[in-house]
Design an enzyme around this catalytic site. Structure first.
Site, PDB file in Angstrom:
ATOM      1  NE  ARG A 184      -1.954  -2.184   3.347  1.00 32.55           N
ATOM      2  CZ  ARG A 184      -2.357  -2.581   4.541  1.00 32.55           C
ATOM      3  NH1 ARG A 184      -3.520  -2.179   5.010  1.00 32.55           N
ATOM      4  NH2 ARG A 184      -1.591  -3.358   5.286  1.00 32.55           N
ATOM      5  CD  GLN A 201       7.426 -13.532   7.301  1.00 26.33           C
ATOM      6  OE1 GLN A 201       7.574 -12.321   7.390  1.00 26.33           O
ATOM      7  NE2 GLN A 201       6.252 -14.118   7.465  1.00 26.33           N
ATOM      8  CD  GLU A 244      -6.581  -8.582  11.329  1.00 22.11           C
ATOM      9  OE1 GLU A 244      -6.149  -7.606  10.697  1.00 22.11           O
ATOM     10  OE2 GLU A 244      -6.468  -8.677  12.558  1.00 22.11           O
ATOM     11  CG  ASN A 291      -4.662  -6.063  17.637  1.00 22.71           C
ATOM     12  OD1 ASN A 291      -3.974  -5.832  18.628  1.00 22.71           O
ATOM     13  ND2 ASN A 291      -4.263  -6.840  16.630  1.00 22.71           N
ATOM     14  CE  LYS A 300      27.919  18.469   0.734  1.00 22.80           C
ATOM     15  NZ  LYS A 300      28.635  17.655  -0.157  1.00 22.80           N
ATOM     16  CG  ASN A 329      29.983  39.475   5.832  1.00 22.48           C
ATOM     17  OD1 ASN A 329      29.060  39.529   6.628  1.00 22.48           O
ATOM     18  ND2 ASN A 329      29.852  39.788   4.548  1.00 22.48           N
TER      19      ASN A 329
HETATM   20  C1  UD1 Z   1      -2.249  -5.770  11.809  1.00 24.26           C
HETATM   21  C2  UD1 Z   1      -3.163  -6.656  12.677  1.00 24.26           C
HETATM   22  C3  UD1 Z   1      -4.430  -5.892  13.025  1.00 24.26           C
HETATM   23  C4  UD1 Z   1      -4.056  -4.606  13.730  1.00 24.26           C
HETATM   24  C5  UD1 Z   1      -3.073  -3.769  12.898  1.00 24.26           C
HETATM   25  C6  UD1 Z   1      -2.526  -2.631  13.728  1.00 24.26           C
HETATM   26  C7  UD1 Z   1      -2.792  -8.994  12.014  1.00 24.26           C
HETATM   27  C8  UD1 Z   1      -3.329 -10.142  11.246  1.00 24.26           C
HETATM   28  N1  UD1 Z   1      -3.503  -7.880  11.973  1.00 24.26           N
HETATM   29  O1  UD1 Z   1      -2.921  -5.524  10.574  1.00 24.26           O
HETATM   30  O2  UD1 Z   1      -5.258  -6.679  13.879  1.00 24.26           O
HETATM   31  O3  UD1 Z   1      -5.245  -3.863  13.984  1.00 24.26           O
HETATM   32  O4  UD1 Z   1      -1.945  -4.571  12.496  1.00 24.26           O
HETATM   33  O5  UD1 Z   1      -1.779  -1.744  12.951  1.00 24.26           O
HETATM   34  O6  UD1 Z   1      -1.784  -9.138  12.660  1.00 24.26           O
HETATM   35  N2  UD1 Z   1       4.678  -8.484   8.578  1.00 24.26           N
HETATM   36  C9  UD1 Z   1       5.709  -9.397   8.476  1.00 24.26           C
HETATM   37  N3  UD1 Z   1       5.512 -10.538   7.775  1.00 24.26           N
HETATM   38  C10 UD1 Z   1       4.332 -10.846   7.191  1.00 24.26           C
HETATM   39  C11 UD1 Z   1       3.279  -9.908   7.297  1.00 24.26           C
HETATM   40  C12 UD1 Z   1       3.478  -8.732   7.996  1.00 24.26           C
HETATM   41  O7  UD1 Z   1       6.803  -9.163   8.991  1.00 24.26           O
HETATM   42  O8  UD1 Z   1       4.231 -11.927   6.592  1.00 24.26           O
HETATM   43  C13 UD1 Z   1       4.903  -7.225   9.321  1.00 24.26           C
HETATM   44  C14 UD1 Z   1       4.744  -5.983   8.462  1.00 24.26           C
HETATM   45  O9  UD1 Z   1       6.002  -5.591   7.945  1.00 24.26           O
HETATM   46  C15 UD1 Z   1       4.205  -4.951   9.443  1.00 24.26           C
HETATM   47  C16 UD1 Z   1       3.494  -5.771  10.505  1.00 24.26           C
HETATM   48  O10 UD1 Z   1       3.927  -7.116  10.332  1.00 24.26           O
HETATM   49  O11 UD1 Z   1       5.247  -4.211  10.051  1.00 24.26           O
HETATM   50  C17 UD1 Z   1       1.993  -5.683  10.400  1.00 24.26           C
HETATM   51  O12 UD1 Z   1       1.565  -6.120   9.123  1.00 24.26           O
HETATM   52  P1  UD1 Z   1       0.450  -5.366   8.301  1.00 24.26           P
HETATM   53  O13 UD1 Z   1       0.278  -6.056   7.013  1.00 24.26           O
HETATM   54  O14 UD1 Z   1       0.729  -3.920   8.287  1.00 24.26           O
HETATM   55  O15 UD1 Z   1      -0.831  -5.674   9.224  1.00 24.26           O
HETATM   56  P2  UD1 Z   1      -2.181  -4.861   9.293  1.00 24.26           P
HETATM   57  O16 UD1 Z   1      -3.002  -5.195   8.102  1.00 24.26           O
HETATM   58  O17 UD1 Z   1      -1.906  -3.444   9.561  1.00 24.26           O
HETATM   59 CA    CA Z   2      -0.052  -2.151   9.610  1.00 27.45          CA
END
Ligand code: UD1
Ligand code: CA
Length: 448
Positions: free
Chosen positions: A20, A83, A166, A181, A329, A355
């Site tokens: 996004r 991961q 979710e 959450n 810079k 100056n």
């Molecule tokens: C997540 C939560 C949601 C919460 C929200 C808060 C879950 C399923 N949902 O949603 O309940 O309200 O955060 O902001 O947890 N990431 C990984 N590996 C993955 C997927 C994600 O490291 O495979 C990391 C992302 O880089 C990120 C974090 O986990 O920093 C959260 O992932 P994101 O996809 O932003 O979750 P949300 O949809 O925001």
């Molecule tokens: Ca998020």
């Protein structure tokens, strides 16, 4: 069961693709007040003085390591966990199982996209978990005005948390729930590692959700407590550039407030940008529309702005004055030295009481390399001087208005140079104009 002496591991999830954000680079490297997003989260993690920090990275993990290195991150106690495939937040914690072992004490899980989370809030959550959910978990919740994109918190009859749904999995009725959450968890490590292998992908996104751990704990009778925070800017999770700009604004206000409290007079905070990691002495005035980048050091009683750009590596000694449309810079500016209008000070060291006239340019780049220049104490550069680097200008020397000082001219102490290309103005013998008169003439022409 956990106790105060229980070791703490912080797991930071930073492997997501961040689709996004519409960027090629990992989301956690998005720039935020002069440092990558993830650096702010690491600071929050470190405030807990944990035994270890596991940073889960995936997408372009070398870039993440490199950026943190560049921003002076101390790696002590931080381990990168890879991961390879991003199968969800639950999966991201699953890949940490080898590092966590079978009984890891307490595990705090943070999402790498929450830069405003404060140390105090984290401490409250740890205290809550210890007090009322030592064998289960405590989660941080909030009731923001706009629940956009957040998972909703479903509570049972006794007030405990039953599960998190979710947004994409919510029924219309669940969508109306105001408590969300935030994505900050403190788990009893044993309960967490027991639950992780039991996650399913039975949801709208076909991912392994970390939030399902909460439901698994609650279903097996373990306590799940919730701490509702009222610090709504702390829970901003960055999913797109709109969120990034909101977070930047909130962090910027914190930074400006700190400088104001330290005695730095910022005339118009709304038009002033000051990055993280800038030092400014007491009594310095910062005038509107000024941008000061990370690492800049400004002494006491200086004046900066309006419309000034201070970039990396710039150091201003006490009482220096850098005015409108002047960019620095990697410039070292000595005490009481002034560059008040329309100048570029790139890769230069200026002495004290010098100056720099309006429109002076240090031409530091020859198309291939950057070069340094040096200007001595009390030197006077006339308006529109161009100093082609590398170069040196001695103490008390003067350049005439519009002088082009070609590279390596090495202007000596108290010499006067004028013209294009600039040449030394020779002192006349007795009978002619004295050099002093010539010098004062040049000065009165060149003064800005
Ligand atoms: C997540 C939560 C949601 C919460 C929200 C808060 C879950 C399923 N949902 O949603 O309940 O309200 O955060 O902001 O947890 N990431 C990984 N590996 C993955 C997927 C994600 O490291 O495979 C990391 C992302 O880089 C990120 C974090 O986990 O920093 C959260 O992932 P994101 O996809 O932003 O979750 P949300 O949809 O925001
Ligand atoms: Ca998020």
């Amino acid at each position: 069961m956990a106790s105060r002496s229980t070791p703490i591991t912080v797991v930071i999830l930073a492997a997501g693709l961040g689709k996004r954000m519409k960027s090629e680079r990992p989301k956690v490297l998005a720039p935020l007040c002069g440092r990558p997003l993830i650096a702010w989260v690491l600071d929050a993690a470190k405030s807990l003085a944990p035994e270890q920090i596991l940073l889960v990275t995936g997408h372009m993990k070398e870039l993440v390591a490199e950026a943190l290195e560049q921003h002076g991150q101390n790696w002590k106690g931080v381990t990168l966990v890879h991961q390879a495939e991003q199968l969800g937040t639950g999966h991201a914690v699953q890949v940490c199982l080898p590092q966590l072992g079978s009984n890891p004490g307490r595990v705090v899980v943070l999402y790498g996209d929450m830069p405003l989370l404060g140390a105090g809030t984290l401490q409250s959550l740890l205290a809550l978990q210890e007090r009322s959910a030592a064998s289960g978990a405590a989660i941080l919740t909030a009731c923001p005005e706009n629940a956009r994109g957040f998972g909703r918190v479903l509570r049972g009859r006794n007030g405990g948390v039953e599960r998190i749904v979710e947004e994409k999995d919510c029924t219309p009725a669940q969508k109306e729930i105001g408590e969300v959450n935030t994505g900050v968890y403190v788990f009893d490590g044993k309960a967490l590692v027991d639950a992780l292998p039991r996650l399913s992908r039975n949801n709208a996104q076909k991912e392994y959700y970390l939030t399902e751990v909460v439901a698994l704990l609650a279903a097996s009778g373990l306590p799940v407590a919730a701490h509702e925070t009222e610090e709504l800017d702390e829970i901003i999770g960055i999913n797109n550039l709109v969120h990034l700009s909101e977070a930047r604004w909130a962090l910027q206000q914190r930074i400006l407030e700190q400088h104001l409290l330290n005695g730095v007079a910022i005339e118009d905070p709304a038009t002033t940008t000051i990055d993280h990691g800038v030092t400014i002495g007491v009594g310095t005035r910062i005038l509107p529309f000024t941008v000061i980048r990370s690492g800049v050091q400004i002494g006491a009683h200086c004046e900066v702005g309006p419309f000034t750009h201070l970039r990396a590596g710039s150091v201003l000694a006490d009482h220096a004055e850098i005015g409108n449309f002047t960019e620095c810079k990697n410039a070292r500016v000595g005490k009481h030295t002034k560059a008040k209008h329309l100048a570029y000070l790139g890769d230069v060291t200026l002495g004290e009481h010098a100056n720099v006239g309006a429109g002076t340019i240090f031409a530091n780049y020859d198309g291939k390399r950057k070069h340094q220049s040096k200007v001595g104490d009390k030197a006077f550069l006339g308006s529109g001087t161009v100093v082609v680097a590398p170069n040196s200008i001695g103490a008390g020397a003067t350049t005439g208005a519009g002088a082009v000082v070609t590279r390596e001219s090495a202007i000596g102490k108290s010499e006067v140079w004028v013209g294009v290309p600039a040449r030394r103005l020779e002192r006349k013998k007795a009978g002619g104009r004295t050099a002093r008169k010539a010098q004062s003439k040049v000065r009165s022409k060149g003064r800005a």
